[in-house]
Motif scaffolding. Structure first.
Motif, PDB file in Angstrom:
ATOM      1  N   LYS A   1       8.469  -3.403  -2.048  1.00 12.58           N
ATOM      2  CA  LYS A   1       7.824  -3.078  -0.769  1.00 12.58           C
ATOM      3  C   LYS A   1       6.802  -1.953  -0.877  1.00 12.58           C
ATOM      4  N   ASN A   2       6.512  -1.508  -2.125  1.00 12.92           N
ATOM      5  CA  ASN A   2       5.587  -0.401  -2.302  1.00 12.92           C
ATOM      6  C   ASN A   2       4.633  -0.627  -3.465  1.00 12.92           C
ATOM      7  N   LYS A   3       3.483   0.015  -3.375  1.00 20.15           N
ATOM      8  CA  LYS A   3       2.505  -0.026  -4.459  1.00 20.15           C
ATOM      9  C   LYS A   3       3.077   0.656  -5.697  1.00 20.15           C
ATOM     10  N   TRP A   4       3.657   1.853  -5.474  1.00 18.55           N
ATOM     11  CA  TRP A   4       4.361   2.599  -6.517  1.00 18.55           C
ATOM     12  C   TRP A   4       5.663   3.113  -5.948  1.00 18.55           C
ATOM     13  N   LEU A   5       6.671   3.222  -6.810  1.00 16.81           N
ATOM     14  CA  LEU A   5       7.947   3.784  -6.390  1.00 16.81           C
ATOM     15  C   LEU A   5       8.330   4.930  -7.323  1.00 16.81           C
ATOM     16  N   HIS A   6       8.532   6.115  -6.750  1.00 14.08           N
ATOM     17  CA  HIS A   6       8.990   7.282  -7.506  1.00 14.08           C
ATOM     18  C   HIS A   6      10.514   7.337  -7.474  1.00 14.08           C
ATOM     19  N   ILE A   7      11.124   7.461  -8.634  1.00 16.71           N
ATOM     20  CA  ILE A   7      12.578   7.601  -8.742  1.00 16.71           C
ATOM     21  C   ILE A   7      12.885   9.013  -9.227  1.00 16.71           C
TER      22      ILE A   7
ATOM     23  N   ASN B   1       0.800  -1.225   0.000  1.00 19.23           N
ATOM     24  CA  ASN B   1       0.000   0.000   0.000  1.00 19.23           C
ATOM     25  C   ASN B   1       0.835   1.278   0.000  1.00 19.23           C
ATOM     26  N   GLY B   2       2.109   1.184   0.364  1.00 21.09           N
ATOM     27  CA  GLY B   2       2.940   2.373   0.485  1.00 21.09           C
ATOM     28  C   GLY B   2       3.315   2.980  -0.866  1.00 21.09           C
ATOM     29  N   ILE B   3       3.685   4.254  -0.826  1.00 21.08           N
ATOM     30  CA  ILE B   3       4.220   4.948  -1.999  1.00 21.08           C
ATOM     31  C   ILE B   3       5.653   5.348  -1.650  1.00 21.08           C
ATOM     32  N   GLY B   4       6.624   4.744  -2.343  1.00 16.66           N
ATOM     33  CA  GLY B   4       8.027   4.948  -1.997  1.00 16.66           C
ATOM     34  C   GLY B   4       8.710   5.974  -2.886  1.00 16.66           C
ATOM     35  N   ALA B   5       9.908   6.380  -2.451  1.00 13.92           N
ATOM     36  CA  ALA B   5      10.700   7.329  -3.233  1.00 13.92           C
ATOM     37  C   ALA B   5      12.179   7.048  -3.028  1.00 13.92           C
ATOM     38  N   VAL B   6      12.949   7.190  -4.106  1.00 18.26           N
ATOM     39  CA  VAL B   6      14.406   7.192  -4.031  1.00 18.26           C
ATOM     40  C   VAL B   6      14.902   8.401  -4.831  1.00 18.26           C
TER      41      VAL B   6
END
Length: 345
Positions: free
Chosen positions: A179-185, A153-158
């Protein structure tokens, strides 16, 4: 301005640079070695005012106390703006002390973010709003042809430099994406040596094609690279970097993360670079204030060696790229081999 003589340098060197450094020191500032252009105003050979920039970032602005109130700052800013437009730069920023806010705003600058020690301004009143809209539009467009991770369910970022994109970057992205629903790079957009922003962005894009739930962005100046963090007006040099980290994290936590509903931020562990290690520590301490979870992923290794973009750059310069081929995704390897051959290395 007939009483004053204007000089410019790209940047100044030799005696003129030393004179500027002494003037700034007298004014309580430190000359920034990353400056690319400087303007000084002289009266009877003595410097009475100055302003500089590093590409599109205004730095080291000072007017001698004896000449304040004589529109010298307006003259300096006009000259800088003419320089920016002559260089094709229409969007620019400035770092200064918060007590200088009114002064800079009177020159057509607008506050973006402020901490106790640092104020960031820009010349576009709606610049940050436009950037956030761009991020949201990019997200919506990329989600149409991507697939979310339904198990999370999380929305991640790197946030990355990727100069160049390595298997270490790839590993961090894959771990965070799991580990996330979506990951923003976010690829830092500041132009650097070795690879351009466009090259770095394209290599990441090619390297993550198989990861279905990632969204790729360039950062603009609202996500600040450690390379451009200002310290010239901060007297406590030992704490200057941490103060700048606070500004960067505040912008991320208050503006960028809420717009994209980011809940988690990921970094790779940093056993070598003190600057990056300090930044990671600041993230660990400050992100929870914005209800964002911090995650540090152990760095991936190649044999008994930590995968490092700086090591790849070093071997490339030494014409030993094959010795680190295992650190690179196939797409990066092919690109660097082609680049090396084109440059005759």
């Amino acid at each position: 301005m007939s009483d004053y003589m204007e000089e410019t340098g790209d940047p100044f060197t030799g005696k003129k640079k030393e004179e500027l450094k002494k003037f700034l020191e007298y004014m309580g500032l430190t000359y920034d070695e990353q400056i690319t252009h400087s303007i000084v105003l002289r009266k009877e050979k003595e410097i009475i005012a100055t302003a500089s920039c590093q590409k599109n970032i205004i730095k080291c602005v000072a007017v001698s106390e004896a000449y304040q109130g004589q529109n010298l700052l307006a003259h300096l800013m006009t000259s800088l703006i003419e320089y920016f437009y002559g260089m094709g730069i229409s969007h620019f920023f400035g770092f200064t002390k918060p007590q200088n806010k009114e002064l800079f705003c009177s020159m057509g600058m607008y506050p973006v973010a402020q901490t106790e020690k640092i104020l960031l301004l820009e010349n576009d009143k709606n610049g940050l709003e436009k950037f956030l809209k761009r991020l949201k539009k990019e997200t919506q467009e990329q989600q149409k042809c991507k697939v979310e991770n339904r198990h999370e369910n999380g929305i991640g970022a790197v946030v990355m430099n990727c100069n160049p994109f390595t298997r270490g970057h790839e590993y961090l992205i894959r771990e965070a994406a799991k580990k996330n629903k979506w990951l923003h790079i976010f690829i830092l957009s500041e132009e650097q040596s070795f690879l351009t922003t466009r090259e770095r962005y394209q290599l990441v894009k090619e390297g993550i094609q198989e990861i279905p739930n990632v969204i790729l962005h360039q950062t603009s100046e609202y996500m600040i690279s450690p390379a451009v963090f200002p310290t010239y007006f901060i007297k406590e040099k030992a704490k200057a970097y941490e103060m700048n980290c606070q500004l960067d994290i505040q912008l991320f936590g208050e503006c960028i993360a809420p717009e994209l509903k980011i809940t988690d931020r990921y970094v790779g562990s940093e056993p070598v670079c003190d600057v990056t290690h300090t930044y990671n520590q600041c993230l660990r301490e400050q992100l929870p204030c914005y209800q964002i979870r911090f995650h540090e992923i152990p760095r991936k290794t190649y044999g008994d060696q930590i995968i490092s973009a700086s090591e790849v750059r070093k071997k490339y310069a030494e014409n030993q790229l094959k010795s680190v081929c295992g650190m690179l995704p196939e797409s990066t390897w092919r690109y660097l081999e082609r680049k090396k051959n084109e440059n005759g290395k």
